[in-house]
Design a protein around this motif. Sequence first.
Motif, short mmCIF file in Angstrom:
data_model
loop_
_atom_site.label_atom_id
_atom_site.label_comp_id
_atom_site.label_asym_id
_atom_site.label_seq_id
_atom_site.Cartn_x
_atom_site.Cartn_y
_atom_site.Cartn_z
N THR A 260 1.34 9.19 -6.09
CA THR A 260 1.54 10.62 -6.12
C THR A 260 2.41 11.27 -7.27
OG1 THR A 260 3.79 9.99 -4.78
CG2 THR A 260 1.45 10.73 -3.66
N ASP B 155 -6.41 6.95 -8.43
CA ASP B 155 -7.18 6.55 -7.36
C ASP B 155 -8.48 5.89 -7.72
OD1 ASP B 155 -6.81 7.84 -4.30
OD2 ASP B 155 -5.83 8.79 -5.82
N HIS C 231 0.93 -1.10 0.09
CA HIS C 231 -0.08 0.15 -0.02
C HIS C 231 0.87 1.34 -0.05
CE1 HIS C 231 -3.25 2.73 0.66
NE2 HIS C 231 -2.73 3.33 1.88
N SER D 284 2.29 1.53 -3.74
CA SER D 284 1.44 1.95 -4.53
C SER D 284 0.89 3.43 -4.18
CB SER D 284 0.08 1.10 -4.44
OG SER D 284 -0.66 1.29 -3.10
N THR D 285 0.94 4.08 -2.93
CA THR D 285 0.54 5.47 -2.75
C THR D 285 1.85 6.13 -3.36
OG1 THR D 285 -0.68 4.67 -0.49
CG2 THR D 285 -0.07 6.80 -0.88
N LYS E 262 -7.66 0.00 0.73
CA LYS E 262 -7.18 1.23 1.42
C LYS E 262 -7.94 1.06 2.84
CE LYS E 262 -7.27 4.31 -2.41
NZ LYS E 262 -7.90 5.42 -3.02
#
Length: 88
Positions: free
Chosen positions: A58, A64, A50, A53-54, A80
Amino acid sequence: MRGGGGGSRARQNAIRSGLVVLGAVAFSYLSFRVGFKPYLDRAQEAMDTHVSSTAAATDGSVSDAAQPDHAGEEGLATSKDPAVVLRD
């Protein structure tokens, strides 16, 4: 009469009790780690995925909308929701 022997016996008993308690705490901790290792590893992997991937989101490479709110076909990595990590 008994002199000062009672104080050393009480001290020995206190030390022995302390060692038993420390041993029990160590055994409980290791049992918890061994018993829940698969779940802890899966949760750590999901959190690592996570975070990566976040970081990619960015950069603009992943939107999203491409990541569902709950685990789908791809498993726990795309979720999430932290509660999904602990769900089978």
